[in-house]
Design an enzyme around this catalytic site. Structure first.
Site: not given
Length: 404
Positions: A98, A140, A191, A206
């Site tokens: 970050y 996170e 996912y 991906r």
């Protein structure tokens, strides 16, 4: 909340920053990759960089967050931050990265706005950035802790056990674990990120939705071949081409632990799943979880496709629909020959008014953004509360419907 010192400065400069945020985002990425080319090796999707979607998504999310800080600081866009956080952890983003983003984003703001960025303006927007960044870092950290993994350990090697040609353009991969370490279970709708080496030696990530509930040893996902447009200078999708043409049974692939914020909630309310094209993948995953859990929920599955031949995962979905005690499938095909005497088959684009929707239902959408915009607008027009409609975007979220 913004400090009393920064709030009036951000409020006064938000219009000019918002007007130029797209250019700021574009220059930010260009400068960051020039200074840190290693970030394109395994972390950033260069396809999204090439077509500008990542820049647009960053611009939209920063502008949305700053707008909430100024106009509605007690209701910050948690959905927006959650969506970003899940994408970040699926890529193994580390907190110290970050600072790299900060340095290059502030450089871009000065580069675009020039002398308008006084020390006071710079300090105020620095505060905006770190408010957003620290909220993301905390989210996170929680996501990593929940699966007892970290940025370097979310990755795992799997072996391809099956490769199934679903349609001309869609292939399903069933992968099996190759060691006895615990498999982190997926939630319905999540996912995984596939990270593979491209022909030029660069690692590319991906995300692919899991299409079946876990069994503890296998995962299953489907990949649509991305065909380029030579006239527009758009190349074929490099990851989908690699998976379709060169990854076969027995080969090994690297996948992240499962993440994703659009997750089916286990309630007793009726459920409507609406998808188009390859957007069927997370919906098929949700349906599979319902079957595995022995759900008694009323399920209305709506799907739109070009033709019966392009309907990926059709056999799996119809079998799962038949297994559930109160489930029905309606399909729409653009192909004029797709319709028949079957009242659950419709011609043209999806029209939710063609079917009787259950009352007090929860809705999940996935497909091209234009499709989801149309369906969501129709549902809201029918009186469905916006809070009952969730949607999954493949790639950067350029719609941000939940935050407008």
């Amino acid at each position: 909340m913004l400090s009393d010192t920064s709030l009036p400065v951000v409020k006064a400069t938000l219009p000019v920053v918002g007007e130029n945020i797209g250019e700021i985002a574009s220059r930010f990425y260009a400068h960051m990759f020039q200074e840190h080319p290693e970030l394109l090796d395994g972390l950033f999707n260069r396809g999204n960089q090439a077509d500008g979607r990542q820049q647009q998504a960053l611009a939209g999310s920063v502008a949305a967050f700053a707008g909430f800080l100024v106009n509605d600081p007690t209701h910050l866009p948690d959905h927006l931050l959650s969506r970003i956080s899940h994408k970040h952890v699926s890529l193994g983003l580390a907190p110290d990265q970050y600072q790299v983003v900060h340095d290059n984003l502030m450089w871009a703001i000065v580069d675009v706005l020039g002398d308008a960025v006084t020390p006071e303006v710079a300090a105020a927007w620095d505060e905006v950035y770190w408010l957003m960044a620290n909220m993301l870092i905390n989210k996170e950290r929680g996501l990593y802790d929940a699966v007892r993994l970290g940025p370097e350990t979310i990755w795992r090697t799997w072996r391809v056990a099956e490769k199934i040609q679903e349609t001309d353009d869609v292939v399903s991969f069933v992968v099996e674990r190759i060691d006895e370490r615990e498999v982190k279970p997926s939630l319905p709708g999540q996912y995984v990120t596939s990270r593979m080496e491209m022909p030029d030696g660069v690692l590319q990530p991906r995300q692919y939705s899991l299409t079946q509930a876990d069994d503890g040893r296998h995962r299953r996902f489907a990949v649509k071949r991305v065909r380029g447009d030579a006239a527009a200078g758009a190349p074929d999708g490099e990851m989908s081409t690699l998976l379709h043409d060169h990854v076969n049974v027995g080969d090994e692939v690297t996948l992240s632990a499962p993440f994703g914020d659009v997750v089916l909630e286990y309630t007793d309310r009726p459920l409507v799943l609406a998808s188009a094209g390859i957007g069927i993948t997370p919906m098929a995953g949700m349906l599979s979880h319902l079957v595995k859990s022995g759900s008694q929920r009323k399920v209305c599955f709506l799907h739109a496709d070009d033709s019966p031949g392009s309907f990926a995962l059709r056999n799996q979905v119809t079998a799962d629909i038949a297994t559930l005690p109160d489930a029905a499938l309606n399909v729409w095909f653009l192909d004029a020959d797709g319709g028949a005497a079957d009242p659950t088959m419709h011609r043209g684009f999806m029209n939710v008014r063609d079917v009787e929707l259950p009352s007090d239902a929860e809705y999940y959408l996935c497909g091209p953004v234009a499709f989801m915009q149309s369906v969501r607008s129709a549902l809201i027009g029918l009186g469905v509360p916006a809070k009952d409609i969730q949607y999954e975007v493949f790639g950067p979220d350029l719609w941000l419907a939940d935050y407008q």
